[in-house]
Design an enzyme around this catalytic site. Structure first.
Site, short mmCIF file in Angstrom:
data_model
loop_
_atom_site.label_atom_id
_atom_site.label_comp_id
_atom_site.label_asym_id
_atom_site.label_seq_id
_atom_site.Cartn_x
_atom_site.Cartn_y
_atom_site.Cartn_z
N LYS A 34 6.65 1.87 8.37
CA LYS A 34 6.19 2.16 9.74
C LYS A 34 4.95 1.33 10.07
CE LYS A 34 3.26 5.91 8.14
NZ LYS A 34 3.30 7.27 7.59
N TYR A 261 -26.64 -8.79 17.75
CA TYR A 261 -26.96 -7.80 18.78
C TYR A 261 -27.87 -6.70 18.24
CZ TYR A 261 -23.10 -9.44 21.77
OH TYR A 261 -22.27 -10.18 22.56
C1 PLP Z 1 3.38 7.42 6.12
C2 PLP Z 1 4.30 8.36 5.52
C3 PLP Z 1 4.66 8.28 4.15
C4 PLP Z 1 4.02 7.32 3.17
O1 PLP Z 1 2.78 7.81 2.74
P1 PLP Z 1 1.88 6.96 1.72
O2 PLP Z 1 0.70 7.82 1.49
O3 PLP Z 1 1.53 5.70 2.44
O4 PLP Z 1 2.70 6.72 0.52
C5 PLP Z 1 5.65 9.12 3.69
N1 PLP Z 1 6.22 10.02 4.51
C6 PLP Z 1 5.88 10.16 5.82
C7 PLP Z 1 6.56 11.18 6.66
C8 PLP Z 1 4.90 9.35 6.36
O5 PLP Z 1 4.56 9.48 7.64
#
Ligand code: PLP
Length: 372
Positions: A34, A261
Site C-alpha cells: 500500500k 530562517y
Molecule cells: C500496513 C498494514 C500491514 C503491514 O504492517 P507492517 O507493520 O508494515 O508489517 C498489515 N496489515 C494491514 C491491514 C495493514 O494496514
C-alpha cells in the site's frame, strides 16, 4: 537530478527471503505494498516480489489495485481499506478482492457479481481491538448469518489487524489473537469455508509464531526496517531505500554568523557551510532542524539551523577536501558510515514508516539490482 531515492532490489529480495525463513513452508505471504509500497514504488516492488513467488498483494485502495492490473500483475490482490459501492464494477472486472466490513457494500457487491455472472471473492475484516476498520467482534456472528444469503460472494478470507505486536506477543496481542481464534471457530461452525485467515504484520510474524495462521502480511520488514529494536535478535534485514543529494554551494563564514530562517543556529567558530538542495518538500522533515545529520565524504555532518522548504545547511568545517557537487547521503550508507531510517525517525519524533513514505513519495526513484 541532484536528489534521488535509490531502491536496492537485492535488499528487497533478501528481506522477502527472511520472511520465508520465519514462517512454516505452507504459510502464504501477502506482501503489503500500500501507499506506493511505503514510498518504494509499487509496480517495481511488486514485479520483484512476483518473481520470488509471492502469493498475495495487499494494496490500500482500488486505484492501487488497478495500477497493478494495468501493469499486467495478476497476483491475487486484497484491497485492505475496502471499497465504496461505486467501485464494485471495477473490482469485479479486475478480479480484485476487497476487504469488506459492512453489509451494504457486501449486498451491492453481490448484486453486481450476480449481474456479471461471477462469484466475487472477499476478505472479511474484523476488529479484534485495533479500534480502526472492521466488524466489531460481537457483531461478527450476526454479520455472517446475513452474508450467508449473498450467493455471489465467496468469503475466502477472514482478517484482522494488531495494534501492539511490536511491543510483545503477550498482553494485548494475546487478547487480540484469542479474539481472532474465537471468531474463526464460530464462523467455521456456521459452515463457512475460510481458506485464508490472516492477522500477522511484520512485528507479529517475526516474534509471535501463534499469529501466522494461513497467511502473513509483512510490510515494513520487506523494506528493511524493524517495527521495534527488540526484534533485532530474530532477523537481519537490509535497508532498501537510500536518499542522496549533492552540495550546491560551500562557503566559509565568521563566528557569530546566523544560519537559516529564524536564526536558530549561530556559529561559534569560523565555519564551513555546505548548502544542500533538500528540504521538507522533499519529505525531509523540518523537525530535523539542528538535529539531523547527513553524510559527506564518508563523515557525519550536523544540520545547522532550520530545514527549509528546498534547502538545508550542513557543517563541514571538520571534513577536509569537500567540493561543490560532492555526494550527500541523507539516508543510507556512504563509505563506512550509515544513517538508518530508525535514526532519522527517532530524531524527527516519528516512525520509519512515515520517513519512507515522505522521502519515496516526493523524490525521483531509481532502481538497482546486482546479478547474484
Ligand atoms: C500496513 C498494514 C500491514 C503491514 O504492517 P507492517 O507493520 O508494515 O508489517 C498489515 N496489515 C494491514 C491491514 C495493514 O494496514
Amino acid at each position: 537530478m541532484l536528489n534521488v531515492v535509490e531502491i536496492d532490489l537485492n535488499a528487497l529480495r533478501h528481506n522477502y527471503n527472511q520472511v520465508r525463513r520465519l514462517i512454516p513452508p505452507g504459510t502464504k505471504i501477502m506482501a503489503v505494498i500500500k501507499s506506493d509500497a511505503y514510498g518504494h514504488g509499487m509496480v517495481r516492488v511488486a514485479r520483484e516480489l512476483v518473481s520470488l513467488g509471492v502469493d498475495f498483494f495487499g494494496v490500500g485502495d482500488v486505484n492501487e489495485g488497478l495500477v497493478l492490473r494495468r501493469a499486467k500483475i495478476f497476483t491475487p490482490t486484497v484491497i485492505l481499506l475496502g471499497i465504496t459501492e461505486g467501485e464494485c464494477p471495477e473490482v469485479i472486472q479486475n478480479d480484485l478482492f476487497p476487504a469488506v466490513y459492512d453489509l451494504n457494500t457486501a449486498q451491492k457487491l453481490s448484486e453486481e457479481a450476480q449481474k456479471a455472472g461471477i462469484i466475487q471473492k472477499i476478505h472479511l475484516k474484523i476488529d479484534t481491538g485495533m479500534g480502526r476498520l472492521g466488524i466489531p467482534i460481537n457483531e461478527v456472528v450476526p454479520f455472517f448469518s446475513k452474508i450467508r444469503s449473498l450467493k455471489s460472494l465467496d468469503v475466502e478470507g477472514l482478517f484482522s489487524h494488531l495494534s501492539s505486536a511490536n511491543e510483545s506477543c503477550d498482553g494485548y496481542t494475546q487478547f487480540q489473537l484469542d479474539a481472532f481464534k474465537k471468531a474463526i471457530d464460530s464462523i467455521r461452525k456456521m459452515g463457512f469455508n475460510l481458506r485464508y485467515n490472516h492477522i500477522a504484520n511484520s512485528a507479529a510474524l517475526i516474534q509471535c509464531k501463534e499469529s501466522h495462521f494461513d497467511m502473513v502480511r509483512p510490510g515494513i520488514m520487506l523494506y528493511g526496517s524493524l517495527p521495534s529494536r527488540a526484534l533485532e535478535k530474530n532477523v537481519t534485514l537490509k535497508p532498501v531505500m537510500t536518499f542522496k543529494s549533492r552540495i550546491v554551494q560551500i562557503k566559509t563564514v565568521p563566528p557569530n554568523s546566523s544560519i537559516s530562517y529564524g536564526r536558530t543556529y549561530i556559529t561559534e567558530r569560523e565555519s564551513i557551510i555546505a548548502t544542500i538542495p533538500v528540504g521538507y518538500d522533499n519529505g525531509y522533515m523540518r523537525s530535523l532542524s539542528n538535529k539531523g545529520e547527513v553524510l559527506i565524504a564518508g563523515k557525519r555532518t550536523r544540520i545547522l539551523g532550520a530545514v527549509c522548504m528546498n534547502l538545508l545547511m550542513a557543517d563541514i568545517t571538520d571534513v577536509p577536501d569537500v567540493q561543490v557537487n560532492d555526494e550527500v547521503v541523507l539516508l543510507g550508507r556512504q563509505a563506512d558510515e550509515v544513517i538508518t531510517c530508525e535514526e532519522i525517525a527517532e530524531k524527527a519524533g516519528t516512525i520509519s514508516y512515515e520517513i519512507y513514505c515522505a522521502l519515496g513519495g516526493k523524490n525521483q526513484k531509481i532502481y538497482k539490482r546486482n546479478l547474484d
